[in-house]
Scaffold this motif. Structure first.
Motif, PDB file in Angstrom:
ATOM      1  N   LYS A 168       0.802  -1.221   0.000  1.00 54.10           N
ATOM      2  CA  LYS A 168       0.000   0.000   0.000  1.00 54.10           C
ATOM      3  C   LYS A 168       0.837   1.273   0.000  1.00 54.10           C
ATOM      4  CE  LYS A 168      -4.498  -1.453   1.647  1.00 54.10           C
ATOM      5  NZ  LYS A 168      -5.593  -1.218   2.610  1.00 54.10           N
ATOM      6  N   GLY A 169       2.008   1.237   0.565  1.00 51.27           N
ATOM      7  CA  GLY A 169       2.842   2.428   0.575  1.00 51.27           C
ATOM      8  C   GLY A 169       3.571   2.667  -0.725  1.00 51.27           C
ATOM      9  N   LYS A 170       3.606   1.670  -1.568  1.00 51.50           N
ATOM     10  CA  LYS A 170       4.366   1.737  -2.814  1.00 51.50           C
ATOM     11  C   LYS A 170       3.509   2.146  -4.000  1.00 51.50           C
ATOM     12  CE  LYS A 170       7.842  -1.092  -5.165  1.00 51.50           C
ATOM     13  NZ  LYS A 170       8.489  -2.428  -5.173  1.00 51.50           N
ATOM     14  N   PHE A 171       2.237   1.689  -3.989  1.00 49.64           N
ATOM     15  CA  PHE A 171       1.330   1.964  -5.096  1.00 49.64           C
ATOM     16  C   PHE A 171       0.064   2.650  -4.581  1.00 49.64           C
ATOM     17  CE2 PHE A 171       3.532  -2.084  -6.089  1.00 49.64           C
ATOM     18  CZ  PHE A 171       4.299  -1.652  -7.156  1.00 49.64           C
ATOM     19  N   LYS A 172      -0.559   3.422  -5.456  1.00 51.17           N
ATOM     20  CA  LYS A 172      -1.836   4.048  -5.108  1.00 51.17           C
ATOM     21  C   LYS A 172      -2.863   3.682  -6.170  1.00 51.17           C
ATOM     22  CE  LYS A 172      -0.646   8.402  -7.476  1.00 51.17           C
ATOM     23  NZ  LYS A 172      -0.398   9.849  -7.338  1.00 51.17           N
ATOM     24  N   GLN A 173      -4.076   3.464  -5.737  1.00 53.21           N
ATOM     25  CA  GLN A 173      -5.149   3.126  -6.671  1.00 53.21           C
ATOM     26  C   GLN A 173      -5.611   4.387  -7.386  1.00 53.21           C
ATOM     27  OE1 GLN A 173      -9.642   2.067  -5.946  1.00 53.21           O
ATOM     28  NE2 GLN A 173      -8.384   0.310  -5.390  1.00 53.21           N
ATOM     29  N   VAL A 174      -5.621   4.342  -8.711  1.00 55.96           N
ATOM     30  CA  VAL A 174      -6.062   5.507  -9.486  1.00 55.96           C
ATOM     31  C   VAL A 174      -7.334   5.219 -10.266  1.00 55.96           C
ATOM     32  CG1 VAL A 174      -3.808   6.614  -9.642  1.00 55.96           C
ATOM     33  CG2 VAL A 174      -4.441   4.903 -11.348  1.00 55.96           C
ATOM     34  N   VAL A 175      -7.718   3.944 -10.386  1.00 57.29           N
ATOM     35  CA  VAL A 175      -8.982   3.579 -11.019  1.00 57.29           C
ATOM     36  C   VAL A 175      -9.636   2.478 -10.194  1.00 57.29           C
ATOM     37  CG1 VAL A 175     -10.181   2.807 -13.091  1.00 57.29           C
ATOM     38  CG2 VAL A 175      -8.045   4.097 -13.312  1.00 57.29           C
ATOM     39  N   ALA A 176     -10.764   2.799  -9.576  1.00 60.35           N
ATOM     40  CA  ALA A 176     -11.567   1.792  -8.882  1.00 60.35           C
ATOM     41  C   ALA A 176     -12.641   1.305  -9.846  1.00 60.35           C
ATOM     42  CB  ALA A 176     -12.200   2.380  -7.628  1.00 60.35           C
ATOM     43  N   THR A 177     -12.587   0.055 -10.215  1.00 56.42           N
ATOM     44  CA  THR A 177     -13.518  -0.480 -11.206  1.00 56.42           C
ATOM     45  C   THR A 177     -14.972  -0.272 -10.789  1.00 56.42           C
ATOM     46  OG1 THR A 177     -11.848  -2.158 -11.614  1.00 56.42           O
ATOM     47  CG2 THR A 177     -13.975  -2.492 -12.651  1.00 56.42           C
ATOM     48  N   SER A 178     -15.240  -0.373  -9.496  1.00 53.51           N
ATOM     49  CA  SER A 178     -16.614  -0.248  -9.009  1.00 53.51           C
ATOM     50  C   SER A 178     -17.184   1.157  -9.196  1.00 53.51           C
ATOM     51  CB  SER A 178     -16.683  -0.639  -7.533  1.00 53.51           C
ATOM     52  OG  SER A 178     -15.829   0.185  -6.754  1.00 53.51           O
ATOM     53  N   ASP A 179     -16.327   2.143  -9.480  1.00 53.83           N
ATOM     54  CA  ASP A 179     -16.834   3.490  -9.756  1.00 53.83           C
ATOM     55  C   ASP A 179     -17.528   3.556 -11.122  1.00 53.83           C
ATOM     56  OD1 ASP A 179     -15.861   4.399  -7.364  1.00 53.83           O
ATOM     57  OD2 ASP A 179     -14.090   5.385  -8.209  1.00 53.83           O
ATOM     58  N   TYR A 180     -17.241   2.577 -11.983  1.00 50.85           N
ATOM     59  CA  TYR A 180     -17.745   2.613 -13.356  1.00 50.85           C
ATOM     60  C   TYR A 180     -18.581   1.386 -13.731  1.00 50.85           C
ATOM     61  CZ  TYR A 180     -14.069   6.107 -13.332  1.00 50.85           C
ATOM     62  OH  TYR A 180     -13.282   7.176 -13.005  1.00 50.85           O
ATOM     63  N   LEU A 181     -18.338   0.269 -13.069  1.00 51.64           N
ATOM     64  CA  LEU A 181     -19.068  -0.965 -13.359  1.00 51.64           C
ATOM     65  C   LEU A 181     -19.647  -1.520 -12.073  1.00 51.64           C
ATOM     66  CD1 LEU A 181     -16.404  -2.774 -15.625  1.00 51.64           C
ATOM     67  CD2 LEU A 181     -18.272  -1.287 -16.381  1.00 51.64           C
ATOM     68  N   THR A 182     -20.883  -1.983 -12.134  1.00 51.50           N
ATOM     69  CA  THR A 182     -21.489  -2.598 -10.945  1.00 51.50           C
ATOM     70  C   THR A 182     -21.532  -4.109 -11.048  1.00 51.50           C
ATOM     71  OG1 THR A 182     -23.684  -2.298 -11.926  1.00 51.50           O
ATOM     72  CG2 THR A 182     -22.907  -0.587 -10.423  1.00 51.50           C
ATOM     73  N   ASP A 183     -21.642  -4.635 -12.249  1.00 52.21           N
ATOM     74  CA  ASP A 183     -21.733  -6.086 -12.451  1.00 52.21           C
ATOM     75  C   ASP A 183     -20.728  -6.493 -13.527  1.00 52.21           C
ATOM     76  OD1 ASP A 183     -24.294  -6.705 -10.849  1.00 52.21           O
ATOM     77  OD2 ASP A 183     -24.927  -5.104 -12.199  1.00 52.21           O
ATOM     78  N   PHE A 184     -19.975  -7.546 -13.245  1.00 54.69           N
ATOM     79  CA  PHE A 184     -18.970  -7.981 -14.217  1.00 54.69           C
ATOM     80  C   PHE A 184     -18.622  -9.444 -13.932  1.00 54.69           C
ATOM     81  CE2 PHE A 184     -14.602  -8.224 -15.940  1.00 54.69           C
ATOM     82  CZ  PHE A 184     -14.857  -7.790 -17.240  1.00 54.69           C
ATOM     83  N   GLN A 185     -19.009 -10.336 -14.834  1.00 53.92           N
ATOM     84  CA  GLN A 185     -18.797 -11.774 -14.631  1.00 53.92           C
ATOM     85  C   GLN A 185     -17.327 -12.115 -14.913  1.00 53.92           C
ATOM     86  OE1 GLN A 185     -21.755 -13.747 -14.000  1.00 53.92           O
ATOM     87  NE2 GLN A 185     -20.322 -15.252 -13.190  1.00 53.92           N
ATOM     88  N   GLN A 186     -16.584 -12.306 -13.861  1.00 52.55           N
ATOM     89  CA  GLN A 186     -15.165 -12.630 -14.026  1.00 52.55           C
ATOM     90  C   GLN A 186     -14.934 -14.127 -14.199  1.00 52.55           C
ATOM     91  OE1 GLN A 186     -12.331 -10.426 -11.543  1.00 52.55           O
ATOM     92  NE2 GLN A 186     -14.086  -9.504 -10.519  1.00 52.55           N
ATOM     93  N   SER A 187     -15.726 -14.925 -13.512  1.00 53.80           N
ATOM     94  CA  SER A 187     -15.529 -16.371 -13.548  1.00 53.80           C
ATOM     95  C   SER A 187     -16.866 -17.083 -13.491  1.00 53.80           C
ATOM     96  CB  SER A 187     -14.659 -16.821 -12.362  1.00 53.80           C
ATOM     97  OG  SER A 187     -15.341 -16.578 -11.133  1.00 53.80           O
ATOM     98  N   VAL A 188     -16.865 -18.339 -13.903  1.00 55.48           N
ATOM     99  CA  VAL A 188     -18.042 -19.202 -13.763  1.00 55.48           C
ATOM    100  C   VAL A 188     -17.582 -20.558 -13.247  1.00 55.48           C
ATOM    101  CG1 VAL A 188     -19.548 -18.124 -15.471  1.00 55.48           C
ATOM    102  CG2 VAL A 188     -17.862 -19.787 -16.217  1.00 55.48           C
ATOM    103  N   ILE A 189     -18.476 -21.223 -12.554  1.00 52.66           N
ATOM    104  CA  ILE A 189     -18.189 -22.580 -12.063  1.00 52.66           C
ATOM    105  C   ILE A 189     -18.652 -23.552 -13.139  1.00 52.66           C
ATOM    106  CG2 ILE A 189     -18.621 -24.263 -10.233  1.00 52.66           C
ATOM    107  CD1 ILE A 189     -19.139 -21.876  -8.352  1.00 52.66           C
ATOM    108  N   THR A 190     -17.762 -24.439 -13.541  1.00 59.67           N
ATOM    109  CA  THR A 190     -18.013 -25.280 -14.707  1.00 59.67           C
ATOM    110  C   THR A 190     -17.858 -26.761 -14.401  1.00 59.67           C
ATOM    111  OG1 THR A 190     -15.694 -25.128 -15.390  1.00 59.67           O
ATOM    112  CG2 THR A 190     -17.206 -23.478 -16.282  1.00 59.67           C
TER     113      THR A 190
END
Length: 302
Positions: A168-190
């Motif tokens: 956390k001291g080395k990097f800072k977040q500059v884009v929070a995905t949740s600010d722009y997307l609410t739903d996003f299917q990253q994985s599925v159980i197969t």
């Protein structure tokens, strides 16, 4: 019955419901012992392992499964998985005063061509009302994005939650995905259609256990973080940050989410997928536990 499961990015938050299910006996009390959580070795390789029967059930990246299905590889999505946007964040060096938000990014580092992270580097500025122009550089892996930041080659890079929480001291977040997307299917159980037909009770037991795990994590975040920290040798404080971030994003859901699927399909197209998705053929909700959503982006016959 004893089985192994294959999980994409098994050192990241995807593994946590499986770890909890093992620890709390949510699988074994239903008659299935999940012995080993195996790290996925790429979508096609993971699916081959699944089809061979060595690890008959797995949690795999949505686009990898979509690509396999489009190539007539026999695979079915029997459950949800990671459906929230958590884990898609982009970071800059903490001391980089020039890059503080998405509008400042001219050079993006992603993982590999065709990945969801690559797609996000286009979808996020688009959702922010910004130009999608700019340079994209393939880092080639997880740690390599951090190296590109340190070298000053890129303005922002995708970093996995475990690495970001540890530094956390080395990097800072500059884009929070949740600010722009609410739903996003990253994985599925197969599961393979053949295995699901031969062992339907096993598939149902695994999905029900996974669902109970997701609910338990929300009620016991600190204990879940302890299990995760032990699994990946992560400081407990960093693991707590990962778990709570995932909970806040509502990332885990065993059921189907039409909005998350449509957004992920949009991302797959950005990453090179061609063709139409027949959700009714690709998904099978008959194994889902009671209370799990079964709705798909298209209405299927009875």
């Amino acid at each position: 019955m004893k089985i192994d499961v294959t999980v994409l990015a098994a050192t990241e938050f995807f593994a946590i419901p499986w770890l909890v299910g093992q620890d709390q006996d949510f699988f074994s009390k239903r008659g299935v012992e999940v012995e080993n959580i195996l790290a996925g070795s790429g979508g096609s390789a993971t699916l081959r392992t699944q089809l061979s029967g060595d690890a008959p059930i797995g949690e795999i990246g949505y686009k990898s499964v979509l690509d396999a299905w489009s190539q007539d590889i026999p695979v079915r999505a029997v459950g949800g998985g990671a459906q929230g946007p958590y884990g898609g964040e982009f970071y800059a060096l903490a001391d980089n005063d020039r890059v503080n938000g998405i509008a400042d990014i001219k050079k993006w580092a992603y993982t590999n061509p065709g990945s969801s992270v690559y797609a996000l580097s286009f979808l996020l500025p688009k959702e922010a009302g910004l130009s999608t122009d700019g340079e994209r550089i393939a880092a080639g892996g997880v740690g390599e994005g951090a190296a590109l930041l340190e070298a000053g080659t890129v303005d922002a890079a995708w970093l996995p939650p475990s690495l970001a929480s540890r530094n956390k001291g080395k990097f800072k977040q500059v884009v929070a995905t949740s600010d722009y997307l609410t739903d996003f299917q990253q994985s599925v159980i197969t599961a393979s259609p053949a295995y699901a037909e031969e062992h339907p009770d096993v598939v149902r037991a695994v999905l029900a256990g996974w669902q109970e795990s997701a609910r338990w994590i929300a009620e016991n975040p600190d204990r879940a973080a302890q299990l995760y920290a032990e699994h990946v040798d992560l400081p407990v404080k960093a693991a707590v940050g990962v778990v709570k971030g995932a909970i806040e994003s509502n990332v885990w859901n065993v059921g189907f989410n039409p909005a998350a699927l449509e957004r992920a399909t949009e991302a797959a197209v950005v990453s090179g997928f061609e063709g139409e998705v027949d959700y009714c053929e690709f998904f099978d909700g008959s194994f889902l536990p009671e209370g799990a959503a079964r709705e798909l982006p298209t209405k299927c016959g009875t």
